[in-house]
Design a protein around this motif. Sequence first.
Motif, PDB file in Angstrom:
ATOM      1  N   SER A   1       0.841  -1.194   0.000  1.00 47.73           N
ATOM      2  CA  SER A   1       0.000   0.000   0.000  1.00 47.73           C
ATOM      3  C   SER A   1       0.875   1.242   0.000  1.00 47.73           C
ATOM      4  CB  SER A   1      -0.888   0.000   1.245  1.00 47.73           C
ATOM      5  OG  SER A   1      -1.400   1.290   1.519  1.00 47.73           O
ATOM      6  N   PRO A   2       0.420   2.335  -0.633  1.00 49.14           N
ATOM      7  CA  PRO A   2       1.127   3.603  -0.419  1.00 49.14           C
ATOM      8  C   PRO A   2       0.940   4.043   1.031  1.00 49.14           C
ATOM      9  CG  PRO A   2      -0.912   3.952  -1.638  1.00 49.14           C
ATOM     10  CD  PRO A   2      -0.739   2.473  -1.518  1.00 49.14           C
ATOM     11  N   THR A   3       1.619   5.083   1.421  1.00 50.24           N
ATOM     12  CA  THR A   3       1.573   5.550   2.807  1.00 50.24           C
ATOM     13  C   THR A   3       0.144   5.826   3.255  1.00 50.24           C
ATOM     14  OG1 THR A   3       3.769   6.541   2.600  1.00 50.24           O
ATOM     15  CG2 THR A   3       2.374   7.315   4.417  1.00 50.24           C
ATOM     16  N   VAL A   4      -0.258   5.177   4.334  1.00 49.06           N
ATOM     17  CA  VAL A   4      -1.593   5.383   4.896  1.00 49.06           C
ATOM     18  C   VAL A   4      -1.663   6.793   5.472  1.00 49.06           C
ATOM     19  CG1 VAL A   4      -3.131   4.707   6.782  1.00 49.06           C
ATOM     20  CG2 VAL A   4      -2.036   2.956   5.365  1.00 49.06           C
ATOM     21  N   VAL A   5      -2.705   7.524   5.090  1.00 47.83           N
ATOM     22  CA  VAL A   5      -2.891   8.893   5.561  1.00 47.83           C
ATOM     23  C   VAL A   5      -4.133   8.971   6.437  1.00 47.83           C
ATOM     24  CG1 VAL A   5      -1.664   9.945   3.630  1.00 47.83           C
ATOM     25  CG2 VAL A   5      -4.094   9.434   3.403  1.00 47.83           C
ATOM     26  N   SER A   6      -4.443  10.161   6.910  1.00 48.45           N
ATOM     27  CA  SER A   6      -5.511  10.308   7.883  1.00 48.45           C
ATOM     28  C   SER A   6      -6.893  10.518   7.267  1.00 48.45           C
ATOM     29  CB  SER A   6      -5.199  11.475   8.828  1.00 48.45           C
ATOM     30  OG  SER A   6      -5.060  12.678   8.091  1.00 48.45           O
ATOM     31  N   LEU A   7      -6.970  10.636   5.937  1.00 44.54           N
ATOM     32  CA  LEU A   7      -8.258  10.841   5.274  1.00 44.54           C
ATOM     33  C   LEU A   7      -8.764   9.534   4.678  1.00 44.54           C
ATOM     34  CD1 LEU A   7      -7.520  14.208   3.440  1.00 44.54           C
ATOM     35  CD2 LEU A   7      -8.693  13.867   5.619  1.00 44.54           C
ATOM     36  N   PRO A   8     -10.076   9.278   4.727  1.00 47.45           N
ATOM     37  CA  PRO A   8     -10.592   7.987   4.259  1.00 47.45           C
ATOM     38  C   PRO A   8     -10.789   7.870   2.757  1.00 47.45           C
ATOM     39  CG  PRO A   8     -12.384   9.309   5.140  1.00 47.45           C
ATOM     40  CD  PRO A   8     -11.117  10.096   5.379  1.00 47.45           C
ATOM     41  N   ASP A   9     -10.687   8.986   2.018  1.00 51.74           N
ATOM     42  CA  ASP A   9     -11.082   8.931   0.608  1.00 51.74           C
ATOM     43  C   ASP A   9      -9.933   9.109  -0.377  1.00 51.74           C
ATOM     44  OD1 ASP A   9     -10.663  11.554   1.287  1.00 51.74           O
ATOM     45  OD2 ASP A   9     -12.428  12.340   0.264  1.00 51.74           O
ATOM     46  N   ASP A  10      -8.692   9.001   0.080  1.00 49.43           N
ATOM     47  CA  ASP A  10      -7.579   9.165  -0.856  1.00 49.43           C
ATOM     48  C   ASP A  10      -7.325   7.914  -1.681  1.00 49.43           C
ATOM     49  OD1 ASP A  10      -7.140  11.759  -0.215  1.00 49.43           O
ATOM     50  OD2 ASP A  10      -5.092  11.515   0.481  1.00 49.43           O
ATOM     51  N   TYR A  11      -7.613   6.752  -1.118  1.00 50.33           N
ATOM     52  CA  TYR A  11      -7.328   5.504  -1.809  1.00 50.33           C
ATOM     53  C   TYR A  11      -8.610   4.719  -2.073  1.00 50.33           C
ATOM     54  CZ  TYR A  11      -2.654   6.625  -0.106  1.00 50.33           C
ATOM     55  OH  TYR A  11      -1.475   7.267   0.165  1.00 50.33           O
ATOM     56  N   VAL A  12      -8.647   4.078  -3.227  1.00 49.13           N
ATOM     57  CA  VAL A  12      -9.786   3.276  -3.640  1.00 49.13           C
ATOM     58  C   VAL A  12      -9.402   1.800  -3.509  1.00 49.13           C
ATOM     59  CG1 VAL A  12     -11.342   2.717  -5.559  1.00 49.13           C
ATOM     60  CG2 VAL A  12     -10.529   5.074  -5.232  1.00 49.13           C
ATOM     61  N   HIS A  13     -10.337   0.999  -3.046  1.00 49.34           N
ATOM     62  CA  HIS A  13     -10.129  -0.441  -2.895  1.00 49.34           C
ATOM     63  C   HIS A  13      -9.664  -1.023  -4.231  1.00 49.34           C
ATOM     64  CE1 HIS A  13     -11.099  -4.695  -2.241  1.00 49.34           C
ATOM     65  NE2 HIS A  13     -11.099  -4.425  -0.941  1.00 49.34           N
ATOM     66  N   PRO A  14      -8.764  -2.017  -4.206  1.00 45.17           N
ATOM     67  CA  PRO A  14      -8.223  -2.534  -5.476  1.00 45.17           C
ATOM     68  C   PRO A  14      -9.227  -3.234  -6.375  1.00 45.17           C
ATOM     69  CG  PRO A  14      -7.482  -3.869  -3.620  1.00 45.17           C
ATOM     70  CD  PRO A  14      -8.133  -2.658  -3.044  1.00 45.17           C
ATOM     71  N   THR A  15     -10.299  -3.824  -5.822  1.00 48.55           N
ATOM     72  CA  THR A  15     -11.235  -4.585  -6.660  1.00 48.55           C
ATOM     73  C   THR A  15     -12.677  -4.137  -6.533  1.00 48.55           C
ATOM     74  OG1 THR A  15     -11.499  -6.271  -4.927  1.00 48.55           O
ATOM     75  CG2 THR A  15      -9.774  -6.648  -6.582  1.00 48.55           C
ATOM     76  N   VAL A  16     -13.025  -3.400  -5.498  1.00 47.50           N
ATOM     77  CA  VAL A  16     -14.401  -2.957  -5.279  1.00 47.50           C
ATOM     78  C   VAL A  16     -14.430  -1.432  -5.365  1.00 47.50           C
ATOM     79  CG1 VAL A  16     -16.385  -3.065  -3.716  1.00 47.50           C
ATOM     80  CG2 VAL A  16     -14.687  -4.904  -3.687  1.00 47.50           C
ATOM     81  N   PRO A  17     -15.426  -0.842  -6.052  1.00 46.43           N
ATOM     82  CA  PRO A  17     -15.456   0.617  -6.208  1.00 46.43           C
ATOM     83  C   PRO A  17     -15.922   1.333  -4.935  1.00 46.43           C
ATOM     84  CG  PRO A  17     -17.358  -0.339  -7.304  1.00 46.43           C
ATOM     85  CD  PRO A  17     -16.519  -1.489  -6.824  1.00 46.43           C
ATOM     86  N   ARG A  18     -15.048   1.377  -3.957  1.00 45.28           N
ATOM     87  CA  ARG A  18     -15.337   2.054  -2.690  1.00 45.28           C
ATOM     88  C   ARG A  18     -14.020   2.438  -2.025  1.00 45.28           C
ATOM     89  NH1 ARG A  18     -13.895  -1.308   1.384  1.00 45.28           N
ATOM     90  NH2 ARG A  18     -14.125  -3.576   1.162  1.00 45.28           N
ATOM     91  N   THR A  19     -14.108   3.285  -1.011  1.00 47.43           N
ATOM     92  CA  THR A  19     -12.924   3.603  -0.226  1.00 47.43           C
ATOM     93  C   THR A  19     -12.650   2.468   0.753  1.00 47.43           C
ATOM     94  OG1 THR A  19     -14.301   4.829   1.344  1.00 47.43           O
ATOM     95  CG2 THR A  19     -13.232   6.093  -0.400  1.00 47.43           C
ATOM     96  N   LEU A  20     -11.562   2.569   1.468  1.00 41.02           N
ATOM     97  CA  LEU A  20     -11.157   1.534   2.411  1.00 41.02           C
ATOM     98  C   LEU A  20     -11.812   1.746   3.769  1.00 41.02           C
ATOM     99  CD1 LEU A  20      -7.433   1.762   1.408  1.00 41.02           C
ATOM    100  CD2 LEU A  20      -8.881  -0.215   0.970  1.00 41.02           C
ATOM    101  N   THR A  21     -12.050   0.661   4.470  1.00 38.88           N
ATOM    102  CA  THR A  21     -12.578   0.755   5.823  1.00 38.88           C
ATOM    103  C   THR A  21     -11.431   1.036   6.797  1.00 38.88           C
ATOM    104  OG1 THR A  21     -12.292  -1.591   6.342  1.00 38.88           O
ATOM    105  CG2 THR A  21     -14.343  -0.949   5.235  1.00 38.88           C
ATOM    106  N   VAL A  22     -11.786   1.413   8.011  1.00 35.03           N
ATOM    107  CA  VAL A  22     -10.782   1.614   9.055  1.00 35.03           C
ATOM    108  C   VAL A  22      -9.986   0.331   9.269  1.00 35.03           C
ATOM    109  CG1 VAL A  22     -10.444   2.066  11.521  1.00 35.03           C
ATOM    110  CG2 VAL A  22     -12.063   3.454  10.212  1.00 35.03           C
ATOM    111  N   ARG A  23     -10.671  -0.812   9.263  1.00 32.11           N
ATOM    112  CA  ARG A  23      -9.972  -2.077   9.482  1.00 32.11           C
ATOM    113  C   ARG A  23      -8.973  -2.373   8.377  1.00 32.11           C
ATOM    114  NH1 ARG A  23      -7.810  -3.760  13.032  1.00 32.11           N
ATOM    115  NH2 ARG A  23      -9.685  -3.303  14.251  1.00 32.11           N
ATOM    116  N   GLU A  24      -9.341  -2.105   7.134  1.00 33.77           N
ATOM    117  CA  GLU A  24      -8.419  -2.345   6.024  1.00 33.77           C
ATOM    118  C   GLU A  24      -7.200  -1.435   6.139  1.00 33.77           C
ATOM    119  OE1 GLU A  24     -11.688  -3.857   2.696  1.00 33.77           O
ATOM    120  OE2 GLU A  24     -11.358  -1.717   3.034  1.00 33.77           O
TER     121      GLU A  24
END
Length: 488
Positions: free
Chosen positions: A394-417
């Motif tokens: 993964s690139p550097t994890v940042v504090s915002l939830p919408d910078d990265y998109v899940h690799p296979t599902v069209p959504r952002t990542l969860t806190v757990r991911e």
Amino acid sequence: MTSSLACIDLFAGCGGLSLGLKRAGFEVKLAVEKSPMAAETYFHNFIEPVRNKADWENFLRCSTVEQARRGLVVATLEQVLTSDELLEGLKAADIDLVAGGPPCQGFSLAGRRNPDDVRNTLPWQFLDFVERIAPKAVIIENVAGMRQDFRKYGAKSPFDELRAVLSSTGPGYAVQPMALNAMHFGVPQHRPRVFLVGLRRDLADAVGMQVTADTWFSDRDTPYDPQVPSRPELAPARTHFGDGSRKHLSVWEAISDLGDDGYLDKQPLSEFAREMRSLEPLLKRADGRLDKEARPRNHVLRSHSDLVTRRFEFYQFLRDFKIDTQLLSIPKKNGLSDKERRELIHRAIDGLEFPLVLHNGSILAGSKREFVRLVNRLATKKHSQRALSLNSPSPTVVSLPDDYVHPTVPRTLTVREMARFQSFPDAFEFRAKETTGGTKRRTEVPQYTQVGNAVPPKVAEAIGRHLADVIAAASVEGNGKASNAAVA
């Protein structure tokens, strides 16, 4: 290594550094964190499960000394420094390590002469604490950009200046600067960070330890010679490399067992996923176990509009076809005619054959004209969004939830991911609300921010294990020399 080493975690956040140090055999005598939101996560995982809001609010009303007896002070470090009773108790406890990540970007040697410069106050407070406690060792963590010199303004980098001041703080320390990348230590994330690791001068002299003013980079280690002669004595050995059996961990290894509805019955699990799903014995849990059939904690999906979902699919397409994400900003560029924008879009996709098919088999666009219309509809000025690649860290994890998109599902990542990318085990539960926005970002520390700000536990563990061995060896050598001197 010994299991009786005592440490203090300043600017503790949710506790990534503490968890790693605990795994390395340290006992965290005290953590200090000013944010009640991040502190609640720390308290819940390390001290006592928070069962209701009233219990947590009652703890917040306790005095600094009362909170310290429980192992966590929810206050600024400045407030802690005013408590002589607390500091005298810590001094008497013979603390082995003080660790933390004070914001240091504005640090300068002139800081104390300019008390109005808020950027300088926190690292000076950290150094004041070290001077008062005189621990055997010190760890300071910060962002990689802290190494940059301010030559334009005739100033050294904050990193170099902080190293110089720490070396002469209190009893004095042998300080080794290092730049470590989390992916070199078993974390599925490209996360470069800088560290200052110091050993108290009397102990360093006892074992003849040498440090260098030059920063040690973890990418200098090789898998072919684990005992790299040039590695400084305070630097931990790299454990993961780019290929072979010790390759960098990938996004797939981190989250492929997590589906939208929870854990997937996926066999075989990656070794990393199996580790993340195992019960962490160092955490205080309300139920005492992990139910592997249940939905993992903090795995809550964000809701997206149809337009945003479509844009996320588009980012996945751009990744698969190796097209720059700046494509979606072309319709927003000022000073261009419609014709010029259209030509730029055509140039970006030159050579592609239509229809364009997504990885899930659906058609993105049937023709160039349809594709241009789609780009105009999905256009955005946001430049940081991108879809993750399964086969890379993964690139550097940042504090915002919408910078990265899940690799296979069209959504952002969860806190757990995101927490998986940071190497937090699933048993570690994040508290407070998930995210925030607007001006509240200046003061609130919600779950996504807690994850993004944390030191990855596996990195902290690697540093901690190596430092624990160094402290133990130096202490034995130092005591031996003191005994010989007494006999003489």
